[in-house]
Design a protein around this motif. Sequence first.
Motif, PDB file in Angstrom:
ATOM      1  N   SER A   1     -10.745   0.534 -13.452  1.00 40.24           N
ATOM      2  CA  SER A   1     -10.575  -1.131 -12.045  1.00 40.24           C
ATOM      3  C   SER A   1     -12.072  -2.358 -12.083  1.00 40.24           C
ATOM      4  O   SER A   1     -13.007  -1.114 -13.064  1.00 40.24           O
ATOM      5  CB  SER A   1     -11.065  -0.688 -10.694  1.00 40.24           C
ATOM      6  OG  SER A   1     -11.241  -1.756 -10.413  1.00 40.24           O
TER       7      SER A   1
ATOM      8  N   ALA B   1      -7.598   7.239  -2.336  1.00 38.99           N
ATOM      9  CA  ALA B   1      -8.673   7.154  -2.531  1.00 38.99           C
ATOM     10  C   ALA B   1      -9.186   9.169  -2.617  1.00 38.99           C
ATOM     11  O   ALA B   1      -9.233  10.199  -3.121  1.00 38.99           O
ATOM     12  CB  ALA B   1      -9.881   6.310  -2.529  1.00 38.99           C
TER      13      ALA B   1
ATOM     14  N   ARG C   1      -6.121   1.421   0.642  1.00 37.15           N
ATOM     15  CA  ARG C   1      -6.533   2.051  -0.865  1.00 37.15           C
ATOM     16  C   ARG C   1      -7.491   3.487  -0.674  1.00 37.15           C
ATOM     17  O   ARG C   1      -7.907   4.736  -0.913  1.00 37.15           O
ATOM     18  CB  ARG C   1      -7.966   1.363  -0.931  1.00 37.15           C
ATOM     19  CG  ARG C   1      -9.131   1.445  -1.605  1.00 37.15           C
ATOM     20  CD  ARG C   1      -9.994   1.133  -2.031  1.00 37.15           C
ATOM     21  NE  ARG C   1      -9.267  -1.184  -2.150  1.00 37.15           N
ATOM     22  CZ  ARG C   1      -9.974  -1.803  -1.768  1.00 37.15           C
ATOM     23  NH1 ARG C   1     -11.230  -2.372  -1.751  1.00 37.15           N
ATOM     24  NH2 ARG C   1      -8.973  -3.052  -2.041  1.00 37.15           N
TER      25      ARG C   1
ATOM     26  N   PHE D   1      -5.657  -0.206  -7.093  1.00 37.00           N
ATOM     27  CA  PHE D   1      -5.394  -0.698  -5.067  1.00 37.00           C
ATOM     28  C   PHE D   1      -5.795  -1.479  -5.500  1.00 37.00           C
ATOM     29  O   PHE D   1      -5.994  -2.793  -4.284  1.00 37.00           O
ATOM     30  CB  PHE D   1      -7.107  -0.215  -5.636  1.00 37.00           C
ATOM     31  CG  PHE D   1      -7.461   0.830  -5.223  1.00 37.00           C
ATOM     32  CD1 PHE D   1      -6.804   1.959  -4.878  1.00 37.00           C
ATOM     33  CD2 PHE D   1      -9.065   1.216  -5.810  1.00 37.00           C
ATOM     34  CE1 PHE D   1      -7.541   3.375  -5.055  1.00 37.00           C
ATOM     35  CE2 PHE D   1      -9.500   2.162  -4.952  1.00 37.00           C
ATOM     36  CZ  PHE D   1      -8.305   3.816  -5.460  1.00 37.00           C
ATOM     37  N   ARG D   2      -5.142  -2.755  -6.843  1.00 29.24           N
ATOM     38  CA  ARG D   2      -4.733  -4.336  -6.896  1.00 29.24           C
ATOM     39  C   ARG D   2      -3.440  -4.662  -5.693  1.00 29.24           C
ATOM     40  O   ARG D   2      -2.804  -3.501  -5.950  1.00 29.24           O
ATOM     41  CB  ARG D   2      -4.333  -4.925  -7.758  1.00 29.24           C
ATOM     42  CG  ARG D   2      -3.785  -5.964  -7.429  1.00 29.24           C
ATOM     43  CD  ARG D   2      -3.992  -6.575  -9.228  1.00 29.24           C
ATOM     44  NE  ARG D   2      -5.069  -6.445 -10.227  1.00 29.24           N
ATOM     45  CZ  ARG D   2      -4.897  -6.720 -11.442  1.00 29.24           C
ATOM     46  NH1 ARG D   2      -3.907  -6.918 -12.163  1.00 29.24           N
ATOM     47  NH2 ARG D   2      -6.394  -6.189 -12.022  1.00 29.24           N
TER      48      ARG D   2
ATOM     49  N   GLU E   1     -14.075  -0.306  -6.235  1.00 29.60           N
ATOM     50  CA  GLU E   1     -13.194   0.546  -6.219  1.00 29.60           C
ATOM     51  C   GLU E   1     -13.518   2.438  -6.642  1.00 29.60           C
ATOM     52  O   GLU E   1     -13.350   2.617  -6.214  1.00 29.60           O
ATOM     53  CB  GLU E   1     -12.101  -0.173  -6.943  1.00 29.60           C
ATOM     54  CG  GLU E   1     -12.212  -1.223  -6.065  1.00 29.60           C
ATOM     55  CD  GLU E   1     -10.777  -1.921  -5.957  1.00 29.60           C
ATOM     56  OE1 GLU E   1     -10.084  -3.432  -5.374  1.00 29.60           O
ATOM     57  OE2 GLU E   1      -9.935  -2.035  -6.946  1.00 29.60           O
TER      58      GLU E   1
ATOM     59  N   GLY F   1       0.709  -1.356  -0.115  1.00 26.79           N
ATOM     60  CA  GLY F   1      -0.209  -0.350   0.180  1.00 26.79           C
ATOM     61  C   GLY F   1       0.628   0.980   0.005  1.00 26.79           C
ATOM     62  O   GLY F   1       0.264   2.232  -0.580  1.00 26.79           O
TER      63      GLY F   1
ATOM     64  N   VAL G   1      -4.104  -3.803  -2.259  1.00 27.13           N
ATOM     65  CA  VAL G   1      -3.606  -2.931  -1.136  1.00 27.13           C
ATOM     66  C   VAL G   1      -4.687  -2.690  -0.346  1.00 27.13           C
ATOM     67  O   VAL G   1      -5.953  -3.111  -0.534  1.00 27.13           O
ATOM     68  CB  VAL G   1      -3.796  -1.134  -2.456  1.00 27.13           C
ATOM     69  CG1 VAL G   1      -3.798  -0.345  -1.535  1.00 27.13           C
ATOM     70  CG2 VAL G   1      -3.042  -0.599  -3.085  1.00 27.13           C
TER      71      VAL G   1
ATOM     72  N   GLN H   1       2.179   1.882  -3.276  1.00 26.12           N
ATOM     73  CA  GLN H   1       1.568   1.808  -4.491  1.00 26.12           C
ATOM     74  C   GLN H   1       0.899   3.797  -4.231  1.00 26.12           C
ATOM     75  O   GLN H   1       1.207   4.499  -4.939  1.00 26.12           O
ATOM     76  CB  GLN H   1       0.226   1.707  -4.396  1.00 26.12           C
ATOM     77  CG  GLN H   1      -0.593   1.549  -5.333  1.00 26.12           C
ATOM     78  CD  GLN H   1      -0.334   1.478  -7.023  1.00 26.12           C
ATOM     79  OE1 GLN H   1       0.843   1.202  -6.672  1.00 26.12           O
ATOM     80  NE2 GLN H   1      -1.369   1.324  -7.510  1.00 26.12           N
ATOM     81  N   LYS H   2       1.319   4.628  -3.347  1.00 24.70           N
ATOM     82  CA  LYS H   2       1.292   5.801  -2.335  1.00 24.70           C
ATOM     83  C   LYS H   2       2.796   6.563  -3.098  1.00 24.70           C
ATOM     84  O   LYS H   2       2.400   7.362  -3.577  1.00 24.70           O
ATOM     85  CB  LYS H   2       1.172   6.090  -1.224  1.00 24.70           C
ATOM     86  CG  LYS H   2       0.008   5.921  -0.221  1.00 24.70           C
ATOM     87  CD  LYS H   2       0.333   5.442   1.463  1.00 24.70           C
ATOM     88  CE  LYS H   2      -1.092   5.438   2.267  1.00 24.70           C
ATOM     89  NZ  LYS H   2      -1.082   5.443   3.164  1.00 24.70           N
TER      90      LYS H   2
END
Length: 503
Positions: free
Chosen positions: A454, A438, A434, A426-427, A459, A402, A429, A405-406
């Motif tokens: 997605s 968002a 998430r 969001f995969r 999501e 996570g 994560v 990804q950020k």
Amino acid sequence: MEVTPVVSVSGLSKRYGATWALRDVSLEIAPGEVLGLIGVNGAGKSTLIKILSGVTRPTGGEIRVDGTPVDLRDPLRAQEAGLQTVHQDIDAGVVSGADVAANLTLDALAPGRSGVFVSRDRTRAAARAIAEAARLDVPLDAPVESLPAGVRQQIVIARVLSRRPRVLILDEPTSALSAAEIRVLIAMVRRLAADGVAVLYVSHRLSEIQELCDRVAVLRDGAIRRVFATPVEGPRLVEAMLGGEVGALTHEVRDGGEPVLRATGLRTRPGAAPLDLTVRAGEVVGVTGLVGSGKTELLEQLYGARPLVSGALDLDGRPYRPRDPGAAAAAGVAFVAEEREAQAVLPGWSVRAHVTLPRLRDHSRIGLLSRRSESAAARRVIEVFGVRGPGPEAEIGALSGGNQQKVVVGRWLEGRCRLLLLDEPFRGVDVGARADIARRIRERAGALGVVIASSDPQEVLQVADRVIVLHDGVRTGEVSAADASADRLATLMAGGADEGGGT
């Protein structure tokens, strides 16, 4: 008279650390049955296939073949037990540089099974027998790489059938095939079932599932949620995959300002109907659909990673036709790819290096990178997106998925960005990350347009103002996030018409 299943699994589970990829899965396939297996990305389909193929060991549960427990500790044990798998990547099953005969007989004439020496005549004789048994009509001396994808797949299946499997597992078998090649494959599967072979057919194409399968099992969040007898309507399958509900909105839906992007006459693939798309400043446009619907193709064309099939693009009122991703990035278009580990993360590189990689010129002075400028940018991303980790100099691999990804998303918003494209962001994560991503996307969307794709509409609805639905490359509808419902989205994702009106 009760028929003993060819293969049955009971209580099958698989855990990776704290994450359960499969939970208490129980399933059985009868002789001559075609069982469909469906689920969104991350549902557990690949894990189940790997376990049945002997590639992955389960954490718990039991597998039986013809009523007898088996230990599929490796692929060879799975093959000996009668379970054969044809994987999605066709080219991984053939040997380029070799002809059809050699590819058909890779197993039959392998050292140890046919002696040390293998003659050309024996190879061709064995290959001819395998091809005839599978009704495969192709020149045995043809280089395998010169053949269409559908023929290469038939060669793989023919070789697998020469082992006389009890169960044939087909993993997304039509993902790279033409319509004509799909018809050939479906006819082959029907012949196998008629001969008593049990088939596990894994596909995201609901039309094939509905046409071919006797029953359909739905995986969601690692568990079997429903098993349908066919015929069954597409929307019911989609609802089962999604969970049958959409969460309440946690944000106010915005209309957006001036257009950032106008796309007219775009096609996600040759032959698909053209579609138009407008993305306005300050709004988040969601694109959803099942795997293979055309979401990724659409975003890659907008980013210059895939040539435009047709149509025209305008960015901030000016013609925009990126020749490659570099030209798109220079124009202020950013793209977060679907596969983070393969496409966005460089092992061993620091958080700082990942943040500044797309815009090295912004952090250079007279041709030399400024460590101070890079570190300042990395700290801003860490602060704005709440990245948890040792700091800017930490290796990206030291962060959780996570937090990685950020960094990947946040680096594009550190600097000039007019259009942000996110493919399955969001995969892999967790729920907390998430929500953070968002929220930050919506906060930063005031001056730019955002498109987020997605296969999970829940999501998309967590961040989008409106949602465009694709099915087999065609736009089937558009829904305001405020008006979205599970039934409406399921109908559109299954290819049905939108009777609820557009926005």
